[in-house]
Design a protein around this motif. Structure first.
Motif, short mmCIF file in Angstrom:
data_model
loop_
_atom_site.label_atom_id
_atom_site.label_comp_id
_atom_site.label_asym_id
_atom_site.label_seq_id
_atom_site.Cartn_x
_atom_site.Cartn_y
_atom_site.Cartn_z
N ASP A 1 115.50 40.96 -8.60
CA ASP A 1 115.28 39.81 -7.70
C ASP A 1 114.02 39.04 -8.10
OD1 ASP A 1 117.53 40.52 -6.27
OD2 ASP A 1 116.43 41.44 -4.61
N SER A 2 112.98 39.79 -8.52
CA SER A 2 111.72 39.14 -8.88
C SER A 2 111.83 38.32 -10.16
CB SER A 2 110.61 40.18 -9.03
OG SER A 2 110.76 40.91 -10.24
N CYS A 3 112.85 38.59 -10.95
CA CYS A 3 113.04 37.86 -12.21
C CYS A 3 113.79 36.55 -12.03
CB CYS A 3 113.80 38.74 -13.21
SG CYS A 3 112.89 40.19 -13.78
N HIS B 1 105.85 46.55 -16.82
CA HIS B 1 106.00 46.97 -15.42
C HIS B 1 106.59 48.37 -15.42
CE1 HIS B 1 106.98 46.81 -11.12
NE2 HIS B 1 108.15 47.34 -11.46
N ASN C 1 110.15 39.92 -20.40
CA ASN C 1 109.63 40.64 -19.24
C ASN C 1 110.20 42.06 -19.32
OD1 ASN C 1 109.30 41.79 -16.69
ND2 ASN C 1 109.80 39.93 -15.57
N ALA D 1 114.96 45.25 -6.58
CA ALA D 1 113.79 44.43 -6.26
C ALA D 1 113.22 43.77 -7.52
CB ALA D 1 112.72 45.28 -5.58
N HIS D 2 113.22 44.53 -8.63
CA HIS D 2 112.69 43.94 -9.85
C HIS D 2 113.60 42.84 -10.37
CE1 HIS D 2 110.38 43.60 -13.52
NE2 HIS D 2 111.52 43.64 -14.19
N ASP E 1 112.62 33.03 -13.36
CA ASP E 1 111.66 33.23 -14.46
C ASP E 1 112.30 32.74 -15.75
OD1 ASP E 1 109.78 34.08 -16.28
OD2 ASP E 1 109.61 36.09 -15.46
N ASN F 1 122.52 37.36 -8.14
CA ASN F 1 121.39 36.55 -8.62
C ASN F 1 121.77 35.57 -9.71
OD1 ASN F 1 119.70 37.90 -6.87
ND2 ASN F 1 118.92 39.33 -8.41
#
Length: 520
Positions: free
Chosen positions: A228-230, A159, A95, A225-226, A233, A336
């Protein structure tokens, strides 16, 4: 480990190596970046491929010198057909994200400076450009409300949160975000509304933009934020977090403006410290004494001691904000549960003269202040403090990341993996090549400067195209580069040896890719 490591790559803009606490700065405090170095390898002899933004950033991604990857000086563009290590990571399932400044394509719509009309006449180039989108960083993409739909992949990034330009008036996605959140955004951008201050150095601007709306804060929040989005995954990530600071203009917001005072700093290497200044140095000095001004706001200049100390104080303020942002991002990574499988890197695209010989900013003179930059590698396999004097270059980053992941670099990559150094080897190269190409005539040159420097542990050898003078510095005995030995008869032999070695490097600037697929 059960899977390939993540990578969190921090990069600052125009920060010389010794402007960090962990690199020995006597005044500037950078506890969060120092904490990364306290659990990793600090490279003390790491140099840019080119001491200017766009060429070096392209070298970072491609592992190739500007002569080969094509983004030779600011204002060019990296071909979309160029392979990058980020593309290889994406193809391997990573990613990939770029948050902040990219600068692989021009982000202004202004014409070049210092070029004769016949040099920019309408005539074809040697190469025909493809029909790809080469304007994604230009300001016109971000004038509409909402968010510009950035087309990815972008040199391997799937991204992109784009931030362009510098200071408190950055563009890109940040600019669209800023306009949405500040009803008075035009007033905040109006220089007439800057806050009161007593600084007089060029480009000092006390911005009225609050800290939480400044570009550094935007990049911090988007990076968190990115990350956190991972979470959750299965794919590993490579996240490139790129701050436009501490690049000029000098405008740290809020509490960072007066966090440091000019009197905290010293100009330890004034112009008079150089025993035999080169022709461009003399030109800069005469221009300063004659109040000649700058060709552009980015052009190197000389200033008096007070102005330089003011620039230092404001640069330290900008750097403090970057350090705080790094700390917040690292806290999110830890919260995280991602830290234990993440390689952390810290780097800069090039340095700043920052007072050396009364000079400020960057230019054609490849002193260590602009070519030597920080590089820190903190690896979950060995979170221990270490340092290395091994010579290394921006072009080595791609090979090192790919080696750590277990991938081979693409054919034509010129870098060397630093993994052996990370594992205890003394060095992987004997010297490094540094290229500088100007896009226009500056600093007294009658044509755009073309400069090549060779740096070894003991010497810096520099040639200037079409000039009958050059530079030779004995770094072992003169690490501040105060005495040019180019004309010293006692050093003709070493000059000849370095010239031969330089020729070897220049011969290597032939593209080895693609390989032939037929005998003839």
């Amino acid at each position: 480990m059960t899977k390939r490591p993540n990578f969190l790559y921090f990069i600052a803009d125009q920060q010389r190596a010794d402007w960090l606490g962990c690199y020995g700065h006597p005044v500037l405090k950078t506890p969060n970046i120092d904490a990364i170095a306290a659990q990793g390898m600090r490279f003390d002899n790491f140099h840019t491929a080119s001491p200017v933004c766009m060429p070096n950033r392209a070298s970072l991604l491609t592992g190739r010198y500007p002569s080969l990857h094509g983004l030779r000086y600011n204002g060019c563009r990296l071909p979309l057909s160029a392979n990058t290590f980020v593309s290889q990571l994406a193809e391997a399932g990573y990613n990939t994200a770029a948050i902040g400044k990219s600068h692989l394509q021009p982000f202004t719509d202004m014409p070049p400076i210092g070029v004769n009309a016949d040099e920019v006449a309408d005539r074809p180039d040697a190469w025909r450009w493809d029909d790809g989108n080469y304007g994604q960083e230009e300001p016109g993409r971000y004038t509409a409300d909402g968010r510009y739909d950035f087309k990815t992949p972008y040199y391997g990034y799937n991204h992109v949160d784009m931030v362009t330009s510098h200071g408190d008036k950055c563009g890109g996605h940040y600019q669209q975000w800023f306009r949405e959140r500040a009803d008075d955004w035009e007033a905040l951008h109006d220089p007439a509304n800057q806050l009161p201050h007593d600084y007089t150095c060029p480009q000092a601007n006390r911005t009225p933009i609050p800290e939480d709306l400044y570009p550094t804060a935007y990049i911090r929040d988007r990076a968190i934020a990115h990350l956190d989005s991972c979470v959750g995954d299965d794919a590993p990530f490579f996240t490139f977090v790129s701050f436009p600071d501490p690049h000029h203009p000098f405008n740290p917001p809020g509490k960072y403006w007066d966090m440091y005072a000019p009197d905290d700093f010293d100009v330890s290497l004034p112009f008079d410290a150089h025993q035999n200044p080169t022709i461009p140095m003399k030109w800069l000095h005469a221009n300063w004494q004659g109040a000649g001004g700058q060709t552009t706001p980015q052009t190197a200049m000389m200033l008096d001691e007070q102005h330089i100390k003011e620039a230092m104080a404001l640069t330290a303020g900008m750097m403090a904000f970057v350090d705080d942002a790094v700390g917040d991002i690292m806290a999110a990574l830890t919260r995280n549960g991602q830290l234990d499988n993440t390689v952390i890197c810290y780097n800069s695209d090039h340095g700043d003269y920052m007072g050396d010989y009364n000079m400020l900013l960057k230019g054609a003179l490849p002193f260590r202040s602009i070519t030597r930059v920080p590089f820190i590698w903190s690896d979950p396999e060995n979170r221990k403090a270490a340092s290395s004097d091994a010579l290394a270059s921006t072009i080595d980053i791609a090979a090192t990341v790919l080696d750590r992941v277990g991938l081979k670099p693409f054919n034509g990559n010129q870098g060397k993996s630093l993994k052996p150094v990370l594992e205890g080897a003394a060095q992987v190269r004997d010297d490094v090549l540094i290229e500088y190409n100007d896009g226009g005539r500056r600093l007294g040159f009658d044509k755009p400067a073309r400069v090549r420097a060779l740096v070894s542990p003991d010497w810096r050898y520099t040639i200037y195209k079409d000039q009958d003078w050059g530079e030779l510095y004995d770094l072992a005995n003169d690490p501040q580069e105060t005495h040019n030995l180019w004309d010293s008869a006692d050093h003709f032999a070493i000059r000849a040896q370095l010239a031969e070695r330089m020729n070897q490097h220049l011969m290597a600037q032939m593209d080895e890719s693609p390989l032939a697929d037929r005998l003839a």
